[in-house]
Design an enzyme around this catalytic site. Sequence first.
Site, PDB file in Angstrom:
ATOM      1  N   ASP A  41       0.687  -1.335   0.442  1.00  0.00           N
ATOM      2  CA  ASP A  41      -0.144  -0.159  -0.173  1.00  0.00           C
ATOM      3  C   ASP A  41       0.980   1.414   0.286  1.00  0.00           C
ATOM      4  N   THR A 138     -15.839  -2.945  -9.077  1.00  0.00           N
ATOM      5  CA  THR A 138     -16.996  -2.892  -8.382  1.00  0.00           C
ATOM      6  C   THR A 138     -18.326  -2.984  -9.438  1.00  0.00           C
ATOM      7  N   ASP A 139     -19.022  -2.947  -8.567  1.00  0.00           N
ATOM      8  CA  ASP A 139     -20.535  -3.009  -9.754  1.00  0.00           C
ATOM      9  C   ASP A 139     -21.074  -2.336 -10.597  1.00  0.00           C
ATOM     10  N   GLU A 140     -19.956  -0.824 -10.288  1.00  0.00           N
ATOM     11  CA  GLU A 140     -20.279   0.439 -10.857  1.00  0.00           C
ATOM     12  C   GLU A 140     -19.894   0.879 -13.277  1.00  0.00           C
ATOM     13  N   TYR A 163     -14.216   7.634 -12.025  1.00  0.00           N
ATOM     14  CA  TYR A 163     -14.027   6.416 -11.536  1.00  0.00           C
ATOM     15  C   TYR A 163     -14.248   4.419 -11.801  1.00  0.00           C
ATOM     16  N   ALA A 165     -15.419   4.292 -15.118  1.00  0.00           N
ATOM     17  CA  ALA A 165     -14.656   3.736 -16.222  1.00  0.00           C
ATOM     18  C   ALA A 165     -13.086   3.218 -16.702  1.00  0.00           C
ATOM     19  N   LYS A 167     -11.693   1.921 -13.206  1.00  0.00           N
ATOM     20  CA  LYS A 167     -12.066   0.400 -13.135  1.00  0.00           C
ATOM     21  C   LYS A 167     -13.036  -0.233 -14.119  1.00  0.00           C
ATOM     22  N   ASN A 193     -19.761  -1.295  -0.157  1.00  0.00           N
ATOM     23  CA  ASN A 193     -19.904  -1.426   1.360  1.00  0.00           C
ATOM     24  C   ASN A 193     -19.720  -0.815   2.137  1.00  0.00           C
ATOM     25  N   LEU A 203     -20.862   8.538   1.486  1.00  0.00           N
ATOM     26  CA  LEU A 203     -21.790   8.579   2.392  1.00  0.00           C
ATOM     27  C   LEU A 203     -21.977   8.121   3.412  1.00  0.00           C
ATOM     28  N   ARG A 227     -28.422   2.413  -3.641  1.00  0.00           N
ATOM     29  CA  ARG A 227     -27.248   2.274  -3.893  1.00  0.00           C
ATOM     30  C   ARG A 227     -28.172   0.749  -3.065  1.00  0.00           C
ATOM     31  N   ASP A 293     -26.635  18.411  -7.222  1.00  0.00           N
ATOM     32  CA  ASP A 293     -25.935  17.038  -7.529  1.00  0.00           C
ATOM     33  C   ASP A 293     -25.292  16.658  -8.019  1.00  0.00           C
TER      34      ASP A 293
HETATM   35  P1  NAD Z   1      -9.920   2.645   0.165  1.00  0.00           P
HETATM   36  O1  NAD Z   1      -9.891   4.172  -1.083  1.00  0.00           O
HETATM   37  O2  NAD Z   1     -10.866   2.413   0.814  1.00  0.00           O
HETATM   38  O3  NAD Z   1      -8.382   2.075  -0.266  1.00  0.00           O
HETATM   39  C1  NAD Z   1      -7.341   2.143  -1.554  1.00  0.00           C
HETATM   40  C2  NAD Z   1      -6.660   1.475  -1.438  1.00  0.00           C
HETATM   41  O4  NAD Z   1      -5.097   1.736  -1.626  1.00  0.00           O
HETATM   42  C3  NAD Z   1      -5.548   2.597   0.246  1.00  0.00           C
HETATM   43  O5  NAD Z   1      -5.087   1.875   1.227  1.00  0.00           O
HETATM   44  C4  NAD Z   1      -4.679   3.450  -0.389  1.00  0.00           C
HETATM   45  O6  NAD Z   1      -3.141   3.961  -0.228  1.00  0.00           O
HETATM   46  C5  NAD Z   1      -4.216   2.429  -1.154  1.00  0.00           C
HETATM   47  N1  NAD Z   1      -3.955   3.090  -2.864  1.00  0.00           N
HETATM   48  C6  NAD Z   1      -4.100   3.868  -3.646  1.00  0.00           C
HETATM   49  N2  NAD Z   1      -3.065   3.725  -4.792  1.00  0.00           N
HETATM   50  C7  NAD Z   1      -2.170   2.924  -4.385  1.00  0.00           C
HETATM   51  C8  NAD Z   1      -1.931   2.747  -5.341  1.00  0.00           C
HETATM   52  N3  NAD Z   1      -0.756   4.138  -6.504  1.00  0.00           N
HETATM   53  N4  NAD Z   1      -0.538   2.250  -4.764  1.00  0.00           N
HETATM   54  C9  NAD Z   1      -0.606   1.591  -3.618  1.00  0.00           C
HETATM   55  N5  NAD Z   1      -1.818   1.518  -2.946  1.00  0.00           N
HETATM   56  C10 NAD Z   1      -2.748   2.846  -3.151  1.00  0.00           C
HETATM   57  O7  NAD Z   1     -10.682   1.332  -1.304  1.00  0.00           O
HETATM   58  P2  NAD Z   1     -12.237   0.791  -0.540  1.00  0.00           P
HETATM   59  O8  NAD Z   1     -12.505   1.534  -0.895  1.00  0.00           O
HETATM   60  O9  NAD Z   1     -11.027   0.259   0.008  1.00  0.00           O
HETATM   61  O10 NAD Z   1     -11.953   0.107  -2.212  1.00  0.00           O
HETATM   62  C11 NAD Z   1     -11.070  -1.463  -2.536  1.00  0.00           C
HETATM   63  C12 NAD Z   1     -11.211  -1.763  -3.613  1.00  0.00           C
HETATM   64  O11 NAD Z   1     -12.643  -2.290  -3.998  1.00  0.00           O
HETATM   65  C13 NAD Z   1     -11.288  -0.633  -5.073  1.00  0.00           C
HETATM   66  O12 NAD Z   1     -10.304  -1.389  -5.866  1.00  0.00           O
HETATM   67  C14 NAD Z   1     -12.566  -0.365  -5.366  1.00  0.00           C
HETATM   68  O13 NAD Z   1     -12.789  -0.125  -6.592  1.00  0.00           O
HETATM   69  C15 NAD Z   1     -13.112  -1.632  -4.747  1.00  0.00           C
HETATM   70  N6  NAD Z   1     -14.439  -1.641  -3.966  1.00  0.00           N
HETATM   71  C16 NAD Z   1     -14.632  -0.680  -3.703  1.00  0.00           C
HETATM   72  C17 NAD Z   1     -16.296  -0.356  -2.834  1.00  0.00           C
HETATM   73  C18 NAD Z   1     -17.002   0.109  -2.248  1.00  0.00           C
HETATM   74  O14 NAD Z   1     -18.238   0.537  -1.838  1.00  0.00           O
HETATM   75  N7  NAD Z   1     -15.591   0.991  -0.996  1.00  0.00           N
HETATM   76  C19 NAD Z   1     -17.370  -1.477  -3.364  1.00  0.00           C
HETATM   77  C20 NAD Z   1     -17.089  -2.314  -4.063  1.00  0.00           C
HETATM   78  C21 NAD Z   1     -15.664  -2.504  -4.836  1.00  0.00           C
HETATM   79  O1  DAU Z   2     -20.998   0.648  -5.657  1.00  0.00           O
HETATM   80  C1  DAU Z   2     -19.639   0.414  -5.516  1.00  0.00           C
HETATM   81  C2  DAU Z   2     -18.757   2.012  -5.386  1.00  0.00           C
HETATM   82  O2  DAU Z   2     -19.513   2.496  -3.859  1.00  0.00           O
HETATM   83  C3  DAU Z   2     -17.358   1.558  -5.247  1.00  0.00           C
HETATM   84  O3  DAU Z   2     -17.522   1.320  -6.594  1.00  0.00           O
HETATM   85  C4  DAU Z   2     -16.993   2.704  -4.823  1.00  0.00           C
HETATM   86  O4  DAU Z   2     -15.947   3.021  -4.736  1.00  0.00           O
HETATM   87  C5  DAU Z   2     -17.668   3.555  -3.492  1.00  0.00           C
HETATM   88  O5  DAU Z   2     -17.211   5.047  -3.658  1.00  0.00           O
HETATM   89  C6  DAU Z   2     -19.195   3.625  -3.722  1.00  0.00           C
HETATM   90  O6  DAU Z   2     -19.657   4.860  -4.313  1.00  0.00           O
HETATM   91  P1  DAU Z   2     -20.689   5.524  -4.964  1.00  0.00           P
HETATM   92  O7  DAU Z   2     -20.745   7.015  -5.045  1.00  0.00           O
HETATM   93  O8  DAU Z   2     -22.319   4.996  -5.169  1.00  0.00           O
HETATM   94  O9  DAU Z   2     -20.766   6.022  -3.276  1.00  0.00           O
HETATM   95  P2  DAU Z   2     -20.503   7.503  -1.994  1.00  0.00           P
HETATM   96  O10 DAU Z   2     -20.779   6.809  -0.622  1.00  0.00           O
HETATM   97  O11 DAU Z   2     -19.718   8.062  -2.629  1.00  0.00           O
HETATM   98  O12 DAU Z   2     -22.664   7.512  -2.799  1.00  0.00           O
HETATM   99  C7  DAU Z   2     -23.588   6.960  -2.593  1.00  0.00           C
HETATM  100  C8  DAU Z   2     -25.048   8.184  -2.768  1.00  0.00           C
HETATM  101  O13 DAU Z   2     -25.076   8.552  -1.644  1.00  0.00           O
HETATM  102  C9  DAU Z   2     -24.558   8.385  -3.871  1.00  0.00           C
HETATM  103  O14 DAU Z   2     -25.898   8.278  -4.661  1.00  0.00           O
HETATM  104  C10 DAU Z   2     -23.907   9.663  -3.888  1.00  0.00           C
HETATM  105  C11 DAU Z   2     -25.059   9.842  -2.507  1.00  0.00           C
HETATM  106  N1  DAU Z   2     -24.096  10.754  -2.062  1.00  0.00           N
HETATM  107  C12 DAU Z   2     -22.669  10.381  -1.643  1.00  0.00           C
HETATM  108  C13 DAU Z   2     -22.232  11.592  -0.889  1.00  0.00           C
HETATM  109  C14 DAU Z   2     -20.299  11.286  -0.861  1.00  0.00           C
HETATM  110  C15 DAU Z   2     -24.795  12.490  -1.414  1.00  0.00           C
HETATM  111  O15 DAU Z   2     -25.783  12.547  -1.468  1.00  0.00           O
HETATM  112  N2  DAU Z   2     -24.161  13.409  -0.843  1.00  0.00           N
HETATM  113  C16 DAU Z   2     -22.402  13.180  -0.471  1.00  0.00           C
HETATM  114  O16 DAU Z   2     -21.750  14.134   0.079  1.00  0.00           O
END
Ligand code: NAD
Ligand code: DAU
Length: 355
Positions: A41, A138-140, A163, A165, A167, A193, A203, A227, A293
């Site tokens: 990391d 991700t599902d995105e 983002y 695009a 992934k 998650n 969020l 979501r 938005d």
């Molecule tokens: P996060 O942003 O919390 O963590 C990302 C980690 O990657 C951090 O520890 C960061 O330091 C490390 N990192 C970033 N750039 C790096 C680099 N260039 N070299 C080495 N390390 C680096 O992310 P997360 O929410 O834990 O997501 C983890 C993975 O799961 C991602 O690939 C994301 O696309 C995927 N994912 C996330 C969600 C979600 O809801 N958070 C859902 C589906 C998939």
């Molecule tokens: O679906 C999986 C994805 O979920 C992951 O791949 C991403 O890494 C993760 O960040 C997440 O993406 P979202 O864009 O869905 O998550 P976020 O928490 O940013 O936003 C969730 C919803 O809430 C979305 O519809 C935008 C809205 N939102 C978000 C923030 C940060 C708000 O209304 N206000 C806010 O301040």
Amino acid sequence: MMFNQLRNNVILITGGAGFIGSHVVRRFVNQYPNKHIYNLDSLTYAGNLENLKDIETAPNYTFVKGDITDVAFIEDLFKSYRFTGVVHLAAESHVDRSITDPVSFVMTNVVGTVNLLNAFKSIWKDDFKGKRFYHVSTDEVYGSLGESGLFTETTSYDPNSPYSASKASSDHFVRAYGETYGMPYVISNCSNNYGPNHFPEKLIPLFINNIINEKPLPVYGDGNYTRDWLYVIDHAVAIDLAFHTGKNGETYNIGGFNEWKNIDLVQLLCSLMDKKLNRPTGKSAHLITYVKDRPGHDLRYAIDASKINQELGWKPSVTFEEGLEKTIDWYLGNQEWLDQVTSGDYQEYYIKQYT
Ligand code: NAD
Ligand code: DAU
């Protein structure tokens, strides 16, 4: 023969100091004492070694600080440790940040992934037997659903944000390395998650932090975006299962069977927080503020997780109400963690994003 029984005893997990990565690292370290887990990391703003305090001295765990975009470093690392399995989570993960700075998403999510694929190929090109590259996506990548329907593993890719695009592109590279070079891979595409150690730009943790501090809760647009939420530890279990028992070349969708409109989720969060903080009912809901938005905001995500359920026997272990309560309790019990990650650069980010 299950992949678990093959020679996959030196495992690299990338992004293990982040939100999901830290839960995956903990799961692998505790579950597999005979395997060595390397956590790579670069510790960006989202990476935090405090997330792994409880396992940092485990004999089968090593942290390596390094950047997946650094080709020479990655090549050396793979040559030195000869990882038999890679679980790749390192990424730039926040949609809003991708809108203001798309290039860093291309660098980490696309170029970084290709660097790892190349390094893995260069050490095992003559013998991929028993090796595996596991890509966490991700599902995105599937774009946005209308009011009905679910994303399946065969839904066409249709990403809308920089983002998603990036992934989608990384998923395509993983698949292409499988087709072109015979690299054994598995991809999983997961829904949103939530849980402990989630960085408070997303969020749920953002709103928990703002409720604690009685700050406005910025709901994007009309709040009618949907979501599908999954407790992070259930995701870590699914990754473990699909990494060890999934089929090469397959994609598995992972989701919570748990769709919520943002505004309904925020109302639920407010009422749970009022109870936990002994505040009058309705106090936190007064903080809800509708704001501009998100550009290109996807209307709805929802995962059909029946493949991983039927083929690998996975299903979520907690209900949303249970998971949300555990999450709130974690944040209320870890105020120091929250204060640490919301100082410094976070304040600058917050002002830029929300004012
Ligand atoms: P996060 O942003 O919390 O963590 C990302 C980690 O990657 C951090 O520890 C960061 O330091 C490390 N990192 C970033 N750039 C790096 C680099 N260039 N070299 C080495 N390390 C680096 O992310 P997360 O929410 O834990 O997501 C983890 C993975 O799961 C991602 O690939 C994301 O696309 C995927 N994912 C996330 C969600 C979600 O809801 N958070 C859902 C589906 C998939
Ligand atoms: O679906 C999986 C994805 O979920 C992951 O791949 C991403 O890494 C993760 O960040 C997440 O993406 P979202 O864009 O869905 O998550 P976020 O928490 O940013 O936003 C969730 C919803 O809430 C979305 O519809 C935008 C809205 N939102 C978000 C923030 C940060 C708000 O209304 N206000 C806010 O301040």
